[in-house]
Design a protein around this motif. Structure first.
Motif, PDB file in Angstrom:
ATOM      1  N   LEU A   1       0.168  -3.174   9.477  1.00  0.00           N
ATOM      2  CA  LEU A   1       0.992  -2.579   8.438  1.00  0.00           C
ATOM      3  C   LEU A   1       2.413  -2.352   8.941  1.00  0.00           C
ATOM      4  O   LEU A   1       2.623  -1.944  10.088  1.00  0.00           O
ATOM      5  CB  LEU A   1       0.405  -1.245   7.985  1.00  0.00           C
ATOM      6  CG  LEU A   1      -0.945  -1.315   7.265  1.00  0.00           C
ATOM      7  CD1 LEU A   1      -1.379   0.073   6.822  1.00  0.00           C
ATOM      8  CD2 LEU A   1      -0.877  -2.258   6.077  1.00  0.00           C
TER       9      LEU A   1
ATOM     10  N   LEU B   1      -4.680   6.766   2.652  1.00  0.00           N
ATOM     11  CA  LEU B   1      -4.420   5.734   1.653  1.00  0.00           C
ATOM     12  C   LEU B   1      -4.547   6.306   0.244  1.00  0.00           C
ATOM     13  O   LEU B   1      -5.529   6.965  -0.088  1.00  0.00           O
ATOM     14  CB  LEU B   1      -5.401   4.567   1.827  1.00  0.00           C
ATOM     15  CG  LEU B   1      -5.247   3.423   0.822  1.00  0.00           C
ATOM     16  CD1 LEU B   1      -3.905   2.727   1.007  1.00  0.00           C
ATOM     17  CD2 LEU B   1      -6.395   2.430   0.977  1.00  0.00           C
TER      18      LEU B   1
ATOM     19  N   TYR C   1       0.646   5.289   1.207  1.00  0.00           N
ATOM     20  CA  TYR C   1      -0.072   6.303   1.971  1.00  0.00           C
ATOM     21  C   TYR C   1       0.652   7.637   1.820  1.00  0.00           C
ATOM     22  O   TYR C   1       1.857   7.691   1.614  1.00  0.00           O
ATOM     23  CB  TYR C   1      -0.096   5.941   3.464  1.00  0.00           C
ATOM     24  CG  TYR C   1      -1.101   4.886   3.858  1.00  0.00           C
ATOM     25  CD1 TYR C   1      -0.834   3.525   3.671  1.00  0.00           C
ATOM     26  CD2 TYR C   1      -2.322   5.246   4.436  1.00  0.00           C
ATOM     27  CE1 TYR C   1      -1.758   2.561   4.044  1.00  0.00           C
ATOM     28  CE2 TYR C   1      -3.246   4.289   4.817  1.00  0.00           C
ATOM     29  CZ  TYR C   1      -2.951   2.951   4.621  1.00  0.00           C
ATOM     30  OH  TYR C   1      -3.879   1.996   5.000  1.00  0.00           O
TER      31      TYR C   1
ATOM     32  N   PHE D   1       4.506   7.226   2.171  1.00  0.00           N
ATOM     33  CA  PHE D   1       4.940   6.001   2.840  1.00  0.00           C
ATOM     34  C   PHE D   1       4.473   4.783   2.072  1.00  0.00           C
ATOM     35  O   PHE D   1       3.312   4.706   1.669  1.00  0.00           O
ATOM     36  CB  PHE D   1       4.340   5.909   4.250  1.00  0.00           C
ATOM     37  CG  PHE D   1       4.875   6.916   5.216  1.00  0.00           C
ATOM     38  CD1 PHE D   1       4.157   8.067   5.524  1.00  0.00           C
ATOM     39  CD2 PHE D   1       6.092   6.706   5.854  1.00  0.00           C
ATOM     40  CE1 PHE D   1       4.653   9.009   6.431  1.00  0.00           C
ATOM     41  CE2 PHE D   1       6.592   7.634   6.764  1.00  0.00           C
ATOM     42  CZ  PHE D   1       5.875   8.776   7.053  1.00  0.00           C
TER      43      PHE D   1
ATOM     44  N   LEU E   1       0.850  -1.194   0.000  1.00  0.00           N
ATOM     45  CA  LEU E   1       0.000   0.000   0.000  1.00  0.00           C
ATOM     46  C   LEU E   1       0.883   1.240   0.000  1.00  0.00           C
ATOM     47  O   LEU E   1       2.025   1.216   0.479  1.00  0.00           O
ATOM     48  CB  LEU E   1      -0.920   0.011   1.226  1.00  0.00           C
ATOM     49  CG  LEU E   1      -1.778  -1.240   1.411  1.00  0.00           C
ATOM     50  CD1 LEU E   1      -1.217  -2.105   2.539  1.00  0.00           C
ATOM     51  CD2 LEU E   1      -3.222  -0.891   1.697  1.00  0.00           C
TER      52      LEU E   1
ATOM     53  N   GLN F   1       1.104  11.475   3.865  1.00  0.00           N
ATOM     54  CA  GLN F   1       0.856  12.197   5.114  1.00  0.00           C
ATOM     55  C   GLN F   1       1.196  13.666   4.917  1.00  0.00           C
ATOM     56  O   GLN F   1       2.324  14.010   4.557  1.00  0.00           O
ATOM     57  CB  GLN F   1       1.692  11.607   6.253  1.00  0.00           C
ATOM     58  CG  GLN F   1       1.375  12.212   7.609  1.00  0.00           C
ATOM     59  CD  GLN F   1       2.097  11.486   8.733  1.00  0.00           C
ATOM     60  OE1 GLN F   1       3.171  10.916   8.534  1.00  0.00           O
ATOM     61  NE2 GLN F   1       1.522  11.491   9.920  1.00  0.00           N
TER      62      GLN F   1
ATOM     63  N   GLY G   1       0.705  17.652  10.168  1.00  0.00           N
ATOM     64  CA  GLY G   1      -0.381  17.757  11.132  1.00  0.00           C
ATOM     65  C   GLY G   1      -1.546  16.825  10.880  1.00  0.00           C
ATOM     66  O   GLY G   1      -2.597  16.947  11.530  1.00  0.00           O
ATOM     67  N   GLU G   2      -1.371  15.900   9.940  1.00  0.00           N
ATOM     68  CA  GLU G   2      -2.454  14.982   9.603  1.00  0.00           C
ATOM     69  C   GLU G   2      -1.988  13.532   9.760  1.00  0.00           C
ATOM     70  O   GLU G   2      -0.788  13.264   9.842  1.00  0.00           O
ATOM     71  CB  GLU G   2      -2.908  15.180   8.152  1.00  0.00           C
ATOM     72  CG  GLU G   2      -3.286  16.602   7.795  1.00  0.00           C
ATOM     73  CD  GLU G   2      -4.669  16.954   8.292  1.00  0.00           C
ATOM     74  OE1 GLU G   2      -4.899  18.150   8.603  1.00  0.00           O
ATOM     75  OE2 GLU G   2      -5.531  16.051   8.394  1.00  0.00           O
ATOM     76  N   GLY G   3      -2.948  12.620   9.775  1.00  0.00           N
ATOM     77  CA  GLY G   3      -2.596  11.208   9.718  1.00  0.00           C
ATOM     78  C   GLY G   3      -2.427  10.773   8.273  1.00  0.00           C
ATOM     79  O   GLY G   3      -2.856  11.468   7.345  1.00  0.00           O
ATOM     80  N   PRO G   4      -1.789   9.625   8.051  1.00  0.00           N
ATOM     81  CA  PRO G   4      -1.623   9.121   6.681  1.00  0.00           C
ATOM     82  C   PRO G   4      -2.974   8.833   6.022  1.00  0.00           C
ATOM     83  O   PRO G   4      -3.927   8.422   6.686  1.00  0.00           O
ATOM     84  CB  PRO G   4      -0.829   7.826   6.877  1.00  0.00           C
ATOM     85  CG  PRO G   4      -0.176   7.966   8.210  1.00  0.00           C
ATOM     86  CD  PRO G   4      -1.129   8.761   9.040  1.00  0.00           C
TER      87      PRO G   4
ATOM     88  N   PHE H   1       5.518  -0.031   7.882  1.00  0.00           N
ATOM     89  CA  PHE H   1       5.758   1.155   7.057  1.00  0.00           C
ATOM     90  C   PHE H   1       7.246   1.361   6.796  1.00  0.00           C
ATOM     91  O   PHE H   1       8.096   1.011   7.625  1.00  0.00           O
ATOM     92  CB  PHE H   1       5.242   2.409   7.781  1.00  0.00           C
ATOM     93  CG  PHE H   1       3.751   2.568   7.761  1.00  0.00           C
ATOM     94  CD1 PHE H   1       2.970   1.982   8.741  1.00  0.00           C
ATOM     95  CD2 PHE H   1       3.133   3.320   6.781  1.00  0.00           C
ATOM     96  CE1 PHE H   1       1.589   2.138   8.735  1.00  0.00           C
ATOM     97  CE2 PHE H   1       1.754   3.491   6.757  1.00  0.00           C
ATOM     98  CZ  PHE H   1       0.978   2.899   7.745  1.00  0.00           C
ATOM     99  N   GLY H   2       7.536   1.975   5.636  1.00  0.00           N
ATOM    100  CA  GLY H   2       8.869   2.494   5.383  1.00  0.00           C
ATOM    101  C   GLY H   2       9.050   3.814   6.118  1.00  0.00           C
ATOM    102  O   GLY H   2       8.136   4.300   6.796  1.00  0.00           O
TER     103      GLY H   2
END
Lengths: 110, 114
Positions: A98, A45, A35, A88, A33, A37, A40-43, A100-101
């Motif tokens: 998940l 998709l 994502y 990511f 997957l 980001q 100030g935000e979440g990732p 993540f890199g």
């Protein structure tokens, strides 16, 4: 443990340029997957890939699931200022979480 | 449709203290997972809850614990805070996340430990 290596770590874009980034793993994943980001935000998709060799597009974004199941790449065509952010890659583990890199940071050229 | 909401957005604690972070999942989502994101790093899996039970855990010590409530909201508790616990804590909800990896993240709670 499983690790994902993303490259490049950072890159600068000029509006209109195409962008390419990739992700490799020492382990096999059956789902990859991507994502994004924003500060100030979440990732959020962008694209999910479920089959080795699969090429999937989402607007100006195209991602591929490597045939070895150990890598994936993401291309962004004709970049625009709102493409700036951190991208990511993530692999879905057998446990269902998940991995993540470390991310590729996209910035605008001054 | 209400997205994932987290509270508080920012907080500062001192070493040794305890903290509770809260998360309301997206409407209809029955699975909640928590991730820790240190500065300049990707998110790292802490644990996941489904039907009020923990059903997956990453490489975090027992002082990281959680709860899921009947309405699918969740809490993350961290005891005996250490300086390295300073990070952005992300909550994510999903319906089929363990099968698809499709998670919906909140904006996170930024914890600073002094």
């Amino acid at each position: 443990g499983q690790q994902l290596n993303q490259s490049p770590q950072s890159m600068f874009i000029q509006e209109g340029e195409d962008v390419s980034m990739n992700c490799t793993s020492s382990s096999i994943f059956n789902t990859w997957l991507w994502y994004k980001q924003d500060p100030g935000e979440g990732p959020v998709l962008l694209i999910a890939l479920y089959k080795a060799g699969e090429l999937t597009s989402n607007g100006r974004l195209t991602a591929q699931f490597g045939i070895t199941r150990k890598d994936s790449f993401l291309n962004i065509s004709a970049s625009i200022p709102s493409d700036v952010g951190i991208y990511f890659c993530a692999g879905l583990s057998s446990q269902g979480n998940l991995i993540f890199g470390k991310g590729t940071k996209l910035s605008v050229k001054p | 449709e209400t997205g994932v909401t987290q509270s508080p957005t920012h907080l500062i604690k001192t070493r040794g203290q305890q903290v509770t972070l809260r998360c309301s999942s997206q409407s209809g989502h029955n699975t909640v997972s928590w991730y820790q994101q240190a500065l300049g790093q990707g998110p790292q899996f802490i644990f996941q809850y489904y039907r009020e039970e923990e059903n997956g855990r990453g490489n975090f010590p027992p002082r990281f614990s959680g709860l899921q409530f009947p309405n699918y909201s969740s809490e993350l508790n961290v005891n005996a805070l250490e300086l390295d616990d300073s990070a952005l804590y992300l909550c994510a909800s999903s319906l089929f996340g363990t099968y698809t990896g499709e998670l919906f993240f909140g904006e996170g709670s930024r914890l600073t430990v002094l």
